[in-house]
Design an enzyme around this catalytic site. Structure first.
Site, PDB file in Angstrom:
ATOM      1  N   ASP A 117      92.700  91.148  44.453  1.00 20.52           N
ATOM      2  CA  ASP A 117      93.150  89.851  44.957  1.00 20.52           C
ATOM      3  C   ASP A 117      92.832  88.687  44.019  1.00 20.52           C
ATOM      4  OD1 ASP A 117      94.457  90.588  47.331  1.00 20.52           O
ATOM      5  OD2 ASP A 117      92.525  90.939  48.296  1.00 20.52           O
ATOM      6  N   ASP A 177     101.409  93.644  48.831  1.00 17.19           N
ATOM      7  CA  ASP A 177     100.781  92.325  48.629  1.00 17.19           C
ATOM      8  C   ASP A 177     100.367  92.116  47.162  1.00 17.19           C
ATOM      9  OD1 ASP A 177     100.330  93.794  50.998  1.00 17.19           O
ATOM     10  OD2 ASP A 177      98.820  92.419  51.733  1.00 17.19           O
TER      11      ASP A 177
HETATM   12  N1  GLY Z   1      96.926  90.478  51.565  1.00 19.62           N
HETATM   13  C1  GLY Z   1      96.536  90.676  52.887  1.00 19.62           C
HETATM   14  C2  GLY Z   1      97.443  90.112  53.917  1.00 19.62           C
HETATM   15  O1  GLY Z   1      98.554  89.724  53.668  1.00 19.62           O
HETATM   16  O2  GLY Z   1      97.002  90.070  55.049  1.00 19.62           O
END
Ligand code: GLY
Length: 393
Positions: A117, A177
């Site tokens: 992330d 994501d």
């Molecule tokens: N990246 C985690 C979410 O979208 O909840």
């Protein structure tokens, strides 16, 4: 003219006018005091006290309680990013000062190799700062963070590893994501001249394109790879209703991710995928009239399922960029409609709510019954980005 003919003429004209003005229904949503509601919400973001361990992530209402997170949380970059964007929207230097203070607290993440992330965290904070001012320190943090993120790239798989948990069942998991984290890598190459980061990002996007999409262009949330053969061996969900359902925010990450990847690569396959994914989303029979999706398109509780304003905000922002590349007004009209609906008292928190958030009705993690139908920081970040993108058109 007889009274009857006059009546027919006036009625016909009224009906014709109504038929040509379908947007009137949307505009009525904006006749409320949106501007003062927004002003109040913006001020609450500014007033929120600096706390290195207290990045506002989400909020429960009734009673009001703010869920705070440390800088290592995947959501920590959104709050500083929203402040930078508020500076751009309002021109008020106070937002810039606060944005810089919160951003500085994120620096300790640049060596954190335990997460994919990095893009969400570093690009949404330092990257937004760099859009406001040319700052060598911000550039250095971005390049170091890209270097750290690159250690998660596996050549055989052709992807960055997403998560480290569940490693007994998931050998090498990649989630949709993760597409959003590529922006950091593309920018690091632009800053440093080192093409390694760009190549990793483009390869990751190509691998994801091959394995995450179903034939109807809906998206699998998690694809698990075999690191010996590089083959995708499992397609499942973590945050959706079930493995074959379409999790709304995941679909949003896909639309946003491929539009952004096209921005840097000009690879037509990426643009084609962004458009196909957007079409699936916009034309889905379970997408409500106001364009703000239920948290998962296949929740059997629809229409009594919670919405996800964060997915709507991500998609709206992406649609403005998609319109910029294609000039197809379908994307522009959709983005304008959804933004108008988010930007109304139906979604903006009222001034009695005491917390640094703008929008209500997002859903974070339904399977874990966590952050359901409440304010969440990333909804605000992408909402503000959409407002800025609309303004820049
Ligand atoms: N990246 C985690 C979410 O979208 O909840």
């Amino acid at each position: 003219m007889s009274k009857i003919n006059y009546f027919v003429l006036i009625t016909g004209f009224t009906l014709l006018f109504a038929a040509c003005k379908p947007e009137v229904k949307q505009q009525t949503l904006q006749t409320d005091n949106t501007e003062s509601l927004l002003e109040n919400r913006y001020q609450q973001l500014l007033n929120y006290p600096i706390d290195s361990l207290g990045f506002p992530r989400s909020m429960s209402l009734n009673p009001d309680s703010i869920h705070k997170a440390p800088s290592k949380d995947w959501t920590s970059g959104f709050f500083p990013g929203s402040l930078w964007q508020l500076y751009k929207l309002t021109g008020n230097e106070a937002y810039k000062e606060k944005a810089a203070q919160w951003t500085a607290l994120m620096e300790n993440q640049k060596y954190n190799d335990k997460t994919h992330d990095m893009g969400f965290k570093i690009y949404c904070s330092f990257g937004e700062g760099l859009k406001v001012e040319d700052n060598q320190f911000y550039k250095d943090v971005i390049v170091q963070s890209a270097k750290t993120l690159s250690t998660r790239f596996n050549k055989k798989v052709g992807s960055l590893r997403s998560w480290d948990f569940n490693s007994d069942i998931w050998e090498f998991p990649v989630i949709i994501d993760n597409m959003l984290n590529l922006e950091l890598l593309f920018e690091a190459t632009k800053i440093s001249g080192d093409s390694t980061y760009h190549k990793i990002a483009e390869t990751h996007a190509s691998t994801t394109l091959k394995n995450h999409f179903r034939p109807d262009n809906s998206i699998y949330h998690v694809v698990v790879y075999d690191t010996i053969t590089g083959v995708a061996k499992m397609k499942v969900t973590h945050q959706g209703f079930n493995d074959e359902s379409t999790w709304a925010r995941g679909q949003g990450w896909g639309i946003y991710g491929y539009t952004m990847a096209y921005r840097y690569t000009k690879n037509p396959a990426f643009l084609k995928q962004a458009e196909a994914t957007a079409k699936f989303y916009m034309e889905h029979k379970n997408l409500p009239e106001d364009g703000i999706p239920y948290w998962d398109f296949n929740d059997p509780a629809i229409p009594n399922a919670p919405r996800d304003a964060s997915a709507a905000a991500v998609v709206t922002s992406a649609m403005y960029e998609l319109y910029g590349f294609t000039k197809n007004t379908v994307y522009l009209d959709f983005a304008n409609k959804v933004l108008a609906n988010l930007n109304s008292s139906n979604y903006i928190l009222n001034d009695k709510v005491n917390g640094p958030f703008i929008l209500n009705h997002s859903t974070g993690n339904w399977p874990k019954n966590d952050e359901i139908d409440e304010p969440i920081s990333y909804a605000d970040y992408y909402f503000l980005e959409a407002l800025l993108r609309k303004k820049a058109l």
